[in-house]
Scaffold this active site. Structure first.
Site, PDB file in Angstrom:
ATOM      1  N   THR A  53      -3.708  -8.109  10.882  1.00 34.13           N
ATOM      2  CA  THR A  53      -4.524  -7.525   9.810  1.00 34.13           C
ATOM      3  C   THR A  53      -5.943  -8.071   9.891  1.00 34.13           C
ATOM      4  O   THR A  53      -6.145  -9.241  10.225  1.00 34.13           O
ATOM      5  CB  THR A  53      -3.931  -7.783   8.416  1.00 34.13           C
ATOM      6  OG1 THR A  53      -4.811  -7.210   7.428  1.00 34.13           O
ATOM      7  CG2 THR A  53      -3.724  -9.262   8.113  1.00 34.13           C
ATOM      8  N   SER A  54      -6.909  -7.199   9.558  1.00 39.86           N
ATOM      9  CA  SER A  54      -8.302  -7.637   9.555  1.00 39.86           C
ATOM     10  C   SER A  54      -8.599  -8.471   8.313  1.00 39.86           C
ATOM     11  O   SER A  54      -9.608  -9.172   8.268  1.00 39.86           O
ATOM     12  CB  SER A  54      -9.234  -6.416   9.608  1.00 39.86           C
ATOM     13  OG  SER A  54      -8.925  -5.533   8.542  1.00 39.86           O
ATOM     14  N   CYS A  80       2.685  14.121 -12.756  1.00 45.24           N
ATOM     15  CA  CYS A  80       3.620  13.397 -13.633  1.00 45.24           C
ATOM     16  C   CYS A  80       4.214  12.154 -12.964  1.00 45.24           C
ATOM     17  O   CYS A  80       4.896  11.374 -13.619  1.00 45.24           O
ATOM     18  CB  CYS A  80       4.734  14.320 -14.120  1.00 45.24           C
ATOM     19  SG  CYS A  80       5.972  14.713 -12.867  1.00 45.24           S
ATOM     20  N   ASN A 130      -3.100 -12.435  15.980  1.00 49.02           N
ATOM     21  CA  ASN A 130      -4.003 -11.294  15.987  1.00 49.02           C
ATOM     22  C   ASN A 130      -4.579 -11.126  17.386  1.00 49.02           C
ATOM     23  O   ASN A 130      -4.850 -12.106  18.079  1.00 49.02           O
ATOM     24  CB  ASN A 130      -5.141 -11.498  14.965  1.00 49.02           C
ATOM     25  CG  ASN A 130      -5.837 -10.188  14.614  1.00 49.02           C
ATOM     26  OD1 ASN A 130      -6.302  -9.456  15.481  1.00 49.02           O
ATOM     27  ND2 ASN A 130      -5.897  -9.893  13.326  1.00 49.02           N
ATOM     28  N   ALA A 165       0.732  -8.902  19.154  1.00 49.62           N
ATOM     29  CA  ALA A 165       1.864  -9.396  18.362  1.00 49.62           C
ATOM     30  C   ALA A 165       3.196  -9.187  19.084  1.00 49.62           C
ATOM     31  O   ALA A 165       4.105 -10.012  18.966  1.00 49.62           O
ATOM     32  CB  ALA A 165       1.882  -8.685  17.009  1.00 49.62           C
ATOM     33  N   HIS A 221       0.816  -1.217   0.000  1.00 42.18           N
ATOM     34  CA  HIS A 221       0.000   0.000   0.000  1.00 42.18           C
ATOM     35  C   HIS A 221       0.849   1.267   0.000  1.00 42.18           C
ATOM     36  O   HIS A 221       0.393   2.331   0.431  1.00 42.18           O
ATOM     37  CB  HIS A 221      -0.974  -0.016   1.181  1.00 42.18           C
ATOM     38  CG  HIS A 221      -2.056  -1.049   1.031  1.00 42.18           C
ATOM     39  ND1 HIS A 221      -2.861  -1.477   2.061  1.00 42.18           N
ATOM     40  CD2 HIS A 221      -2.465  -1.748  -0.066  1.00 42.18           C
ATOM     41  CE1 HIS A 221      -3.715  -2.398   1.612  1.00 42.18           C
ATOM     42  NE2 HIS A 221      -3.487  -2.587   0.335  1.00 42.18           N
TER      43      HIS A 221
HETATM   44  P1  OAD Z   1      -7.172  -2.917  10.338  1.00 36.36           P
HETATM   45  O1  OAD Z   1      -7.324  -1.747  11.228  1.00 36.36           O
HETATM   46  O2  OAD Z   1      -8.277  -3.239   9.396  1.00 36.36           O
HETATM   47  O3  OAD Z   1      -6.934  -4.236  11.220  1.00 36.36           O
HETATM   48  C1  OAD Z   1      -5.966  -4.272  12.240  1.00 36.36           C
HETATM   49  C2  OAD Z   1      -5.926  -5.674  12.796  1.00 36.36           C
HETATM   50  O4  OAD Z   1      -4.892  -5.732  13.768  1.00 36.36           O
HETATM   51  C3  OAD Z   1      -7.217  -6.132  13.491  1.00 36.36           C
HETATM   52  O5  OAD Z   1      -7.538  -7.428  13.048  1.00 36.36           O
HETATM   53  C4  OAD Z   1      -6.854  -6.121  14.984  1.00 36.36           C
HETATM   54  O6  OAD Z   1      -7.548  -7.132  15.716  1.00 36.36           O
HETATM   55  C5  OAD Z   1      -5.376  -6.408  14.921  1.00 36.36           C
HETATM   56  N1  OAD Z   1      -4.584  -5.894  16.060  1.00 36.36           N
HETATM   57  C6  OAD Z   1      -4.714  -4.726  16.712  1.00 36.36           C
HETATM   58  N2  OAD Z   1      -3.763  -4.567  17.640  1.00 36.36           N
HETATM   59  C7  OAD Z   1      -2.989  -5.678  17.581  1.00 36.36           C
HETATM   60  C8  OAD Z   1      -1.833  -6.134  18.278  1.00 36.36           C
HETATM   61  N3  OAD Z   1      -1.246  -5.402  19.232  1.00 36.36           N
HETATM   62  N4  OAD Z   1      -1.313  -7.332  17.932  1.00 36.36           N
HETATM   63  C9  OAD Z   1      -1.894  -8.092  16.978  1.00 36.36           C
HETATM   64  N5  OAD Z   1      -2.991  -7.725  16.296  1.00 36.36           N
HETATM   65  C10 OAD Z   1      -3.523  -6.539  16.576  1.00 36.36           C
HETATM   66  O7  OAD Z   1      -5.772  -2.729   9.585  1.00 36.36           O
HETATM   67  P2  OAD Z   1      -5.258  -3.476   8.270  1.00 36.36           P
HETATM   68  O8  OAD Z   1      -5.709  -4.885   8.230  1.00 36.36           O
HETATM   69  O9  OAD Z   1      -3.809  -3.206   8.157  1.00 36.36           O
HETATM   70  O10 OAD Z   1      -5.254   0.464   3.321  1.00 36.36           O
HETATM   71  O11 OAD Z   1      -6.032  -2.662   7.146  1.00 36.36           O
HETATM   72  C11 OAD Z   1      -5.831  -2.984   5.805  1.00 36.36           C
HETATM   73  C12 OAD Z   1      -5.830  -1.732   4.971  1.00 36.36           C
HETATM   74  O12 OAD Z   1      -7.019  -0.968   5.225  1.00 36.36           O
HETATM   75  C13 OAD Z   1      -4.712  -0.760   5.300  1.00 36.36           C
HETATM   76  O13 OAD Z   1      -3.491  -1.067   4.670  1.00 36.36           O
HETATM   77  C14 OAD Z   1      -5.277   0.532   4.756  1.00 36.36           C
HETATM   78  C15 OAD Z   1      -6.680   0.440   5.287  1.00 36.36           C
HETATM   79  O14 OAD Z   1      -7.634   1.176   4.590  1.00 36.36           O
HETATM   80  C16 OAD Z   1      -4.895   1.525   2.601  1.00 36.36           C
HETATM   81  O15 OAD Z   1      -4.541   2.557   3.116  1.00 36.36           O
HETATM   82  C17 OAD Z   1      -4.949   1.293   1.138  1.00 36.36           C
END
Ligand code: OAD
Length: 260
Positions: A197-198, A132, A222, A240, A121
């Site tokens: 990641t979610s 450009c 997670n 984590a 990302h």
């Molecule tokens: P999310 O905010 O959707 O998910 C975060 C995940 O991390 C959740 O499943 C939480 O349960 C978990 N979590 C939180 N704290 C944690 C910890 N201390 N240890 C382990 N797990 C933990 O974030 P992403 O999955 O990264 O895209 O979101 C995906 C994309 O959505 C991002 O890259 C971004 C966003 O819109 C763009 O910007 C294109």
């Protein structure tokens, strides 16, 4: 949930030759960086993604968008990698081939020592011209984290266009080189570790499934339930920054001496 010290996970990890670590915002949460979808603190709980994470939003109000991303960059610059980033970096010294694939736009994996990180990302640290596409040097001064004030984006030195953050916005293509390399690494992996990641944003969310379909053992770390739970062979529930160092030192006695 399986115990992180369960011998089958440890055995699979020890004998792995090609490992992919696929990370999301949760891996940086313990460094103080907000995730996106946390019910209380998530960025998309408090801000409108269509205003801040689309090209249309930037074209409508470049100062709002540039100021918001500069405040996030300032926050990241002041943050430090946590034990989860360190454990992932250390894994590379224990196993033949480890590829880190991240959805995160921070540089905390690199600062923990991971090399060749594939940023699906984009990055807060690679601004480019919105017209450009030329890379633009980072501004020397960064605003205060949490400032979230409006800020005029710089102008491109080549064409005079507005400079935009180097992140992927909704509706945009992922960088092809990184996506192809990540998919290839997932196809060839014998072990995939999915961290924080979610699993709801595609096509990035497809990476663990590619590895699983190709025969890899897939382990998720997670703090909570996620869309990837059913796909994973093992789900390790917890922060984590605690689970990964425990997993690493159980698999490789003597590991994590410094970072724990
Ligand atoms: P999310 O905010 O959707 O998910 C975060 C995940 O991390 C959740 O499943 C939480 O349960 C978990 N979590 C939180 N704290 C944690 C910890 N201390 N240890 C382990 N797990 C933990 O974030 P992403 O999955 O990264 O895209 O979101 C995906 C994309 O959505 C991002 O890259 C971004 C966003 O819109 C763009 O910007 C294109």
């Amino acid at each position: 949930m399986k115990d992180p010290l369960a011998p089958d996970i440890l055995q699979e990890l020890r004998k792995a030759h090609r490992v992919v670590v696929f990370t999301g915002a949760g891996v940086s949460a313990e460094s103080g960086i907000a995730t996106f979808r946390d019910a209380l603190t998530g960025l998309w709980t408090h801000f409108r993604a269509e205003d801040l994470a689309t090209l249309e939003g930037f074209q409508r109000d470049p100062e709002l968008v540039w100021g918001w991303y500069e405040a996030r960059r300032a926050q990241v610059l002041r943050a430090q990698p946590n034990p989860a980033h360190h454990a992932i970096a250390e894994l590379a010294s224990r196993l033949p081939r480890v590829t880190v694939v991240t959805q995160n736009v921070d540089d905390l994996h690199e600062r923990a020592g991971s090399a060749g990180v594939l940023h699906l990302h984009g990055s807060l640290h690679t601004p480019r011209c919105a017209r450009c596409g030329a890379p633009h040097p980072l501004p020397e001064a960064t605003p205060e984290p949490g400032g979230e004030g409006r800020l005029a984006p710089p102008r491109c030195g080549l064409c005079g266009g507005l400079v935009r953050p180097g992140v992927v916005w909704f509706g945009e293509m992922l960088p092809e080189r990184e996506l192809v390399a990540a998919q290839k690494a997932a196809l060839g992996a014998d072990f995939l570790l999915c961290v924080g990641t979610s699993g709801v944003v595609w096509p990035a969310a497809g990476i663990p499934g590619i590895a699983r379909d190709a025969g890899a053992t897939v382990v998720q770390v997670n703090a909570d339930a996620s869309d990837l739970d059913r796909l994973c062979h093992f789900n390790l529930r917890g922060p984590a920054g605690e689970v990964l160092p425990a997993l690493l030192s159980a698999a490789f006695p003597g590991a994590m001496g410094k970072a724990r």
